[in-house]
Design an enzyme around this catalytic site. Structure first.
Site, short mmCIF file in Angstrom:
data_model
loop_
_atom_site.label_atom_id
_atom_site.label_comp_id
_atom_site.label_asym_id
_atom_site.label_seq_id
_atom_site.Cartn_x
_atom_site.Cartn_y
_atom_site.Cartn_z
N GLU A 105 0.86 -1.22 0.02
CA GLU A 105 -0.09 0.00 0.17
C GLU A 105 0.78 1.17 -0.07
O GLU A 105 2.19 1.25 0.43
CB GLU A 105 -0.90 -0.15 1.20
CG GLU A 105 -1.60 1.28 1.66
CD GLU A 105 -2.72 1.70 0.56
OE1 GLU A 105 -2.55 1.60 -0.92
OE2 GLU A 105 -3.87 1.84 0.59
N ASP A 106 0.33 2.61 -0.49
CA ASP A 106 1.06 3.33 -0.53
C ASP A 106 1.21 4.41 1.02
O ASP A 106 2.16 4.59 1.38
CB ASP A 106 0.65 4.54 -1.55
CG ASP A 106 -0.95 5.10 -1.69
OD1 ASP A 106 -1.68 4.24 -0.51
OD2 ASP A 106 -1.23 5.53 -2.30
N ASP A 109 -3.86 5.74 6.67
CA ASP A 109 -4.30 7.05 7.23
C ASP A 109 -5.20 6.60 8.22
O ASP A 109 -4.66 6.28 9.54
CB ASP A 109 -4.90 7.85 5.80
CG ASP A 109 -5.30 9.33 6.70
OD1 ASP A 109 -5.11 9.67 7.89
OD2 ASP A 109 -6.18 9.83 5.81
N LYS A 137 0.89 7.19 8.05
CA LYS A 137 0.55 8.28 8.78
C LYS A 137 -0.53 8.14 9.81
O LYS A 137 -1.53 7.85 9.97
CB LYS A 137 -0.32 9.29 7.55
CG LYS A 137 -0.76 10.63 7.87
CD LYS A 137 -0.94 11.35 6.71
CE LYS A 137 -2.37 11.57 6.30
NZ LYS A 137 -2.61 12.15 5.17
P1 IMP Z 1 -7.28 4.95 5.02
O1 IMP Z 1 -8.44 3.87 4.48
O2 IMP Z 1 -7.97 6.11 5.65
O3 IMP Z 1 -5.99 4.26 5.62
O4 IMP Z 1 -6.80 5.64 3.80
C1 IMP Z 1 -5.98 5.12 2.86
C2 IMP Z 1 -6.09 5.77 1.37
O5 IMP Z 1 -6.06 7.27 1.49
C3 IMP Z 1 -4.68 5.70 0.61
O6 IMP Z 1 -4.56 4.51 0.18
C4 IMP Z 1 -4.70 6.78 -0.17
O7 IMP Z 1 -5.05 6.51 -1.29
C5 IMP Z 1 -5.48 8.01 0.60
N1 IMP Z 1 -4.78 8.91 1.21
C6 IMP Z 1 -4.62 9.12 2.54
N2 IMP Z 1 -3.85 10.07 2.94
C7 IMP Z 1 -3.25 10.42 1.74
C8 IMP Z 1 -2.40 11.59 1.54
O8 IMP Z 1 -1.71 12.04 2.36
N3 IMP Z 1 -1.85 11.48 0.00
C9 IMP Z 1 -2.50 10.76 -0.84
N4 IMP Z 1 -3.75 9.90 -0.40
C10 IMP Z 1 -3.77 9.61 0.63
#
Ligand code: IMP
Length: 187
Positions: A105-106, A109, A137
């Site tokens: 995964e990139d 969050d 993050k």
């Molecule tokens: P989560 O489900 O909240 O953990 O979100 C993960 C996804 O949100 C990642 O795969 C990204 O596509 C997007 N995302 C969250 N933060 C960022 C950021 O700072 N830059 C770019 N994409 C982000």
């Protein structure tokens, strides 16, 4: 530098060095786990489209072990009103029962995307599921998930782009990772 970029967080050289370390560490771990069997059942690295493409391309070449690649695409909709609503847009094309899976995964969050994905993949009875994320993050995490391999930790709630990460589909091709100006995300 693009005028919406606030500052560079990780340079091209720093990323390359960290990706090499991760590749070696992950390879050693799978060699220990699988021993001779690694050539019969190579781990399957599953890259999440589209953000992890560049990271996976470099990570895979830093792994000197047999490895297979696959891709999935997930989208989360109504994130603010119904967090955790994650939809599979592109699924795997192969069964994964008995396989060792490495999700690539990139950025993590809130953790919703990976919490959902690991649940979904575990239901298909793989031999193991590990997670490798380029960026962790941490400030907005709502789901506790075990991240086996982390490239860099981001203790601040910055919106970052580059090296595969986008803002409205832009900036994925930057060779570095940078924080976007807050004014850019408001428009
Ligand atoms: P989560 O489900 O909240 O953990 O979100 C993960 C996804 O949100 C990642 O795969 C990204 O596509 C997007 N995302 C969250 N933060 C960022 C950021 O700072 N830059 C770019 N994409 C982000």
């Amino acid at each position: 530098m693009h005028n919406e970029i606030e500052r560079i967080l990780f340079t091209e050289d720093q990323i390359a060095a960290r990706v090499r370390e991760l590749g070696q560490q992950i390879s050693r771990d799978y060699e220990q786990l699988l021993g001779e069997r690694i050539s019969h059942e190579p781990p399957l690295a599953i890259g999440l489209l589209r953000g992890a493409v560049i990271f996976l391309a470099d990570l895979a070449r830093a792994m000197p072990i047999p490895l297979e690649l696959a891709f999935m695409a997930l989208s989360s909709y109504g994130r603010s009103t119904s967090p955790g609503e994650v939809r599979v847009v592109k699924d795997l094309e192969i069964p994964v029962a008995g396989r060792h899976l490495l999700i690539v995964e990139d950025i993590v969050d809130t953790g919703q995307t990976l919490a959902h994905l690991t649940e979904l993949l575990r239901a298909r009875h793989p031999a193991s599921v590990k997670i490798c994320t380029l960026l962790d993050k941490t400030p907005r995490r709502t789901r506790s998930i075990k991240l086996d391999y982390v490239g860099f930790t981001l203790p601040e709630d910055a919106f970052v782009v580059g090296y595969g990460l986008d803002y409205a589909e832009r900036y994925r091709n930057l060779p570095y990772i940078a924080a976007l100006k807050q004014s850019a995300t408001r428009s």
